[in-house]
Design an enzyme around this catalytic site. Structure first.
Site, PDB file in Angstrom:
ATOM      1  N   TYR A   1       0.748  -1.272   0.027  1.00 38.42           N
ATOM      2  CA  TYR A   1       0.044  -0.126  -0.156  1.00 38.42           C
ATOM      3  C   TYR A   1       0.989   1.368  -0.069  1.00 38.42           C
ATOM      4  CZ  TYR A   1      -2.888   3.712   2.077  1.00 38.42           C
ATOM      5  OH  TYR A   1      -3.466   4.910   2.424  1.00 38.42           O
TER       6      TYR A   1
ATOM      7  N   ASP B   1     -10.352   9.592   6.225  1.00 40.96           N
ATOM      8  CA  ASP B   1      -9.052  10.474   6.541  1.00 40.96           C
ATOM      9  C   ASP B   1      -9.173  11.781   6.300  1.00 40.96           C
ATOM     10  OD1 ASP B   1      -6.426  11.296   5.999  1.00 40.96           O
ATOM     11  OD2 ASP B   1      -5.773   9.886   4.500  1.00 40.96           O
TER      12      ASP B   1
END
Lengths: 124, 124
Positions: free
Chosen positions: A15, A39
């Site tokens: 990732y 986020d």
């Protein structure tokens, strides 16, 4: 559903490498179709589904700056992981979030939550 | 439900101070009646409710060793927080988990998840 620590760490490193070197579509491809992304946590906005998630990463990359990432601390947990990492935006800015991810049996991300605040952003 | 970063950090510090210096009942009192605790994440065991949570901390303190705690990294997120900390068990052992907590409007803990593995335990 559970993964061993080495497998979980490899998912997280893939990732971070993809965030640094890949397109928004490549990052989104690491998520499941119906994954969720928050986020920063507390923003009140949860991105649901791979298309919305790709849009989120497109905005991130929007500045066109070089991104580099470093895994600083990693903790496994069954089919989850928590980790502290740094993301450097060119030579201008460094952010150090703690993220929590959950994974499916194939190692795709089913949810991501990023914990950080303006205090965790350093101008370089 | 949202708390500012300073308030969230004060809740976390109160928790770490109480783990170090307080009884299991004192730690459990920081949790809501119906809180949940998973430590470590991936163990497959979730402690539900303050009584079960007090039992968990009683086992922790069972060794009778002096516990000290240090907050190493803290990240706020609305009514949640993620943090990296160290817990030293006497002069024998040091564990560095990442924990994620959620809080209610009064700052009581509604859930706790601790991410760590045997690799995060150091014999001193």
């Amino acid at each position: 559903m559970s993964h061993d620590a080495a497998a979980l760490e490899s998912f997280v490193k893939r990732y971070l490498d993809t965030v640094a070197g890949g397109s928004a579509a490549a990052v989104a491809a690491l998520y499941t179709d119906d994954a969720t992304l928050e986020d920063p946590v507390g923003s009140g906005e949860v991105h649901i589904g791979r298309q919305a998630i790709e849009g989120f990463y497109k905005n991130l990359a929007g500045a066109g700056a070089d991104l580099t990432t470093e895994l600083l601390q990693f903790r496994p947990g069954g089919h989850e992981a928590a980790f502290l990492f740094a993301i450097n935006v060119g030579s201008a800015m460094r952010i150090e979030p703690i993220e929590v991810m959950t994974f499916d049996a194939d190692g795709q991300i089913t949810s991501m939550k990023a914990y950080w605040s303006p205090a965790d952003v350093k101008q370089l």
